[in-house]
Design a protein around this motif. Structure first.
Motif, PDB file in Angstrom:
ATOM      1  N   GLY A  11       0.818  -1.207   0.000  1.00  0.00           N
ATOM      2  CA  GLY A  11       0.000   0.000   0.000  1.00  0.00           C
ATOM      3  C   GLY A  11       0.852   1.257   0.000  1.00  0.00           C
ATOM      4  O   GLY A  11       0.555   2.221  -0.708  1.00  0.00           O
ATOM      5  N   TRP A  12       1.933   1.243   0.773  1.00  0.00           N
ATOM      6  CA  TRP A  12       2.833   2.389   0.816  1.00  0.00           C
ATOM      7  C   TRP A  12       3.489   2.588  -0.547  1.00  0.00           C
ATOM      8  O   TRP A  12       3.590   3.712  -1.036  1.00  0.00           O
ATOM      9  N   LEU A  13       3.931   1.497  -1.181  1.00  0.00           N
ATOM     10  CA  LEU A  13       4.552   1.598  -2.502  1.00  0.00           C
ATOM     11  C   LEU A  13       3.571   2.145  -3.537  1.00  0.00           C
ATOM     12  O   LEU A  13       3.958   2.899  -4.427  1.00  0.00           O
ATOM     13  N   ALA A  14       2.303   1.731  -3.431  1.00  0.00           N
ATOM     14  CA  ALA A  14       1.284   2.170  -4.379  1.00  0.00           C
ATOM     15  C   ALA A  14       0.717   3.543  -4.006  1.00  0.00           C
ATOM     16  O   ALA A  14      -0.114   4.086  -4.733  1.00  0.00           O
ATOM     17  N   ARG A  15       1.159   4.066  -2.879  1.00  0.00           N
ATOM     18  CA  ARG A  15       0.688   5.363  -2.380  1.00  0.00           C
ATOM     19  C   ARG A  15      -0.833   5.386  -2.181  1.00  0.00           C
ATOM     20  O   ARG A  15      -1.515   6.335  -2.587  1.00  0.00           O
ATOM     21  N   ILE A  16      -1.347   4.304  -1.585  1.00  0.00           N
ATOM     22  CA  ILE A  16      -2.770   4.263  -1.240  1.00  0.00           C
ATOM     23  C   ILE A  16      -2.899   3.963   0.250  1.00  0.00           C
ATOM     24  O   ILE A  16      -2.054   3.273   0.828  1.00  0.00           O
ATOM     25  N   GLU A  17      -3.935   4.522   0.852  1.00  0.00           N
ATOM     26  CA  GLU A  17      -4.175   4.270   2.263  1.00  0.00           C
ATOM     27  C   GLU A  17      -5.037   3.027   2.394  1.00  0.00           C
ATOM     28  O   GLU A  17      -6.065   2.896   1.735  1.00  0.00           O
ATOM     29  N   ILE A  18      -4.602   2.113   3.236  1.00  0.00           N
ATOM     30  CA  ILE A  18      -5.335   0.876   3.481  1.00  0.00           C
ATOM     31  C   ILE A  18      -5.589   0.803   4.983  1.00  0.00           C
ATOM     32  O   ILE A  18      -4.645   0.817   5.776  1.00  0.00           O
ATOM     33  N   ASN A  19      -6.878   0.724   5.363  1.00  0.00           N
ATOM     34  CA  ASN A  19      -7.184   0.646   6.789  1.00  0.00           C
ATOM     35  C   ASN A  19      -6.966  -0.780   7.302  1.00  0.00           C
ATOM     36  O   ASN A  19      -6.661  -1.697   6.547  1.00  0.00           O
ATOM     37  N   GLU A  20      -7.112  -0.973   8.601  1.00  0.00           N
ATOM     38  CA  GLU A  20      -6.822  -2.262   9.240  1.00  0.00           C
ATOM     39  C   GLU A  20      -7.682  -3.389   8.666  1.00  0.00           C
ATOM     40  O   GLU A  20      -7.179  -4.485   8.389  1.00  0.00           O
ATOM     41  N   GLN A  21      -8.974  -3.131   8.470  1.00  0.00           N
ATOM     42  CA  GLN A  21      -9.869  -4.160   7.926  1.00  0.00           C
ATOM     43  C   GLN A  21      -9.464  -4.545   6.509  1.00  0.00           C
ATOM     44  O   GLN A  21      -9.414  -5.724   6.163  1.00  0.00           O
ATOM     45  N   GLU A  22      -9.154  -3.553   5.677  1.00  0.00           N
ATOM     46  CA  GLU A  22      -8.732  -3.832   4.305  1.00  0.00           C
ATOM     47  C   GLU A  22      -7.415  -4.592   4.280  1.00  0.00           C
ATOM     48  O   GLU A  22      -7.215  -5.479   3.447  1.00  0.00           O
ATOM     49  N   THR A  23      -6.518  -4.254   5.199  1.00  0.00           N
ATOM     50  CA  THR A  23      -5.235  -4.953   5.272  1.00  0.00           C
ATOM     51  C   THR A  23      -5.454  -6.440   5.502  1.00  0.00           C
ATOM     52  O   THR A  23      -4.859  -7.280   4.826  1.00  0.00           O
ATOM     53  N   VAL A  24      -6.335  -6.778   6.428  1.00  0.00           N
ATOM     54  CA  VAL A  24      -6.619  -8.188   6.720  1.00  0.00           C
ATOM     55  C   VAL A  24      -7.281  -8.855   5.513  1.00  0.00           C
ATOM     56  O   VAL A  24      -6.926  -9.976   5.144  1.00  0.00           O
ATOM     57  N   GLU A  25      -8.239  -8.162   4.887  1.00  0.00           N
ATOM     58  CA  GLU A  25      -8.930  -8.732   3.723  1.00  0.00           C
ATOM     59  C   GLU A  25      -7.964  -8.994   2.571  1.00  0.00           C
ATOM     60  O   GLU A  25      -7.985 -10.070   1.960  1.00  0.00           O
ATOM     61  N   TYR A  26      -7.098  -8.024   2.264  1.00  0.00           N
ATOM     62  CA  TYR A  26      -6.131  -8.198   1.182  1.00  0.00           C
ATOM     63  C   TYR A  26      -5.134  -9.308   1.501  1.00  0.00           C
ATOM     64  O   TYR A  26      -4.733 -10.066   0.629  1.00  0.00           O
ATOM     65  N   MET A  27      -4.730  -9.386   2.765  1.00  0.00           N
ATOM     66  CA  MET A  27      -3.802 -10.436   3.170  1.00  0.00           C
ATOM     67  C   MET A  27      -4.425 -11.811   2.911  1.00  0.00           C
ATOM     68  O   MET A  27      -3.787 -12.697   2.345  1.00  0.00           O
ATOM     69  N   GLU A  28      -5.695 -11.970   3.279  1.00  0.00           N
ATOM     70  CA  GLU A  28      -6.378 -13.241   3.063  1.00  0.00           C
ATOM     71  C   GLU A  28      -6.523 -13.550   1.578  1.00  0.00           C
ATOM     72  O   GLU A  28      -6.296 -14.684   1.140  1.00  0.00           O
ATOM     73  N   LYS A  29      -6.900 -12.560   0.784  1.00  0.00           N
ATOM     74  CA  LYS A  29      -7.072 -12.767  -0.653  1.00  0.00           C
ATOM     75  C   LYS A  29      -5.750 -13.127  -1.331  1.00  0.00           C
ATOM     76  O   LYS A  29      -5.695 -14.034  -2.164  1.00  0.00           O
ATOM     77  N   LEU A  30      -4.691 -12.408  -0.994  1.00  0.00           N
ATOM     78  CA  LEU A  30      -3.390 -12.690  -1.600  1.00  0.00           C
ATOM     79  C   LEU A  30      -2.880 -14.072  -1.195  1.00  0.00           C
ATOM     80  O   LEU A  30      -2.313 -14.801  -2.012  1.00  0.00           O
ATOM     81  N   ASN A  31      -3.091 -14.454   0.057  1.00  0.00           N
ATOM     82  CA  ASN A  31      -2.685 -15.790   0.497  1.00  0.00           C
ATOM     83  C   ASN A  31      -3.505 -16.870  -0.195  1.00  0.00           C
ATOM     84  O   ASN A  31      -2.995 -17.958  -0.475  1.00  0.00           O
ATOM     85  N   SER A  32      -4.767 -16.573  -0.502  1.00  0.00           N
ATOM     86  CA  SER A  32      -5.590 -17.517  -1.252  1.00  0.00           C
ATOM     87  C   SER A  32      -5.026 -17.731  -2.650  1.00  0.00           C
ATOM     88  O   SER A  32      -4.940 -18.863  -3.132  1.00  0.00           O
ATOM     89  N   VAL A  33      -4.616 -16.656  -3.297  1.00  0.00           N
ATOM     90  CA  VAL A  33      -4.014 -16.760  -4.634  1.00  0.00           C
ATOM     91  C   VAL A  33      -2.741 -17.588  -4.562  1.00  0.00           C
ATOM     92  O   VAL A  33      -2.506 -18.471  -5.393  1.00  0.00           O
ATOM     93  N   LEU A  34      -1.907 -17.323  -3.565  1.00  0.00           N
ATOM     94  CA  LEU A  34      -0.676 -18.093  -3.415  1.00  0.00           C
ATOM     95  C   LEU A  34      -0.980 -19.571  -3.160  1.00  0.00           C
ATOM     96  O   LEU A  34      -0.227 -20.447  -3.590  1.00  0.00           O
TER      97      LEU A  34
END
Length: 93
Positions: A11-34
């Motif tokens: 998120g920092w690299l992309a210069r976007i703000e990600i709140n705590e809930q979104e961080t957890v959701e994205y983490m789960e989605k990315l781990n699902s892809v992996l």
């Protein structure tokens, strides 16, 4: 696996703000892809030839033809953001 810190860094690299809930959701989605990639790693692929393109296309590029280019004034005519004959863009810092 992707951690919360990894998602925050992305998120920092992309210069976007990600709140705590979104961080957890994205983490789960990315781990699902992996996880799907992990399933692919289990397939027997020793006898499968590498595929670089799904369609049999060869030499799909057009001929390189030299043509007249646009005049600098024409290119810059529709912008107010110009400086010294070029587009003026914001600094990245």
């Amino acid at each position: 696996m992707i951690t919360k810190e990894d998602v925050e860094h992305i998120g920092w690299l992309a210069r976007i703000e990600i709140n705590e809930q979104e961080t957890v959701e994205y983490m789960e989605k990315l781990n699902s892809v992996l996880g799907y990639f992990g399933q692919l790693d289990e397939l027997p692929t020793e006898d499968v030839a590498p595929t670089y393109h799904v369609a049999e296309l060869y030499n799909v590029f057009r001929e390189d033809v030299v043509e007249e280019c646009l005049q600098q004034e024409t290119v810059l005519a529709n912008t107010e953001n110009k400086q010294d004959g070029a587009f003026r863009v914001p600094k990245i810092g």
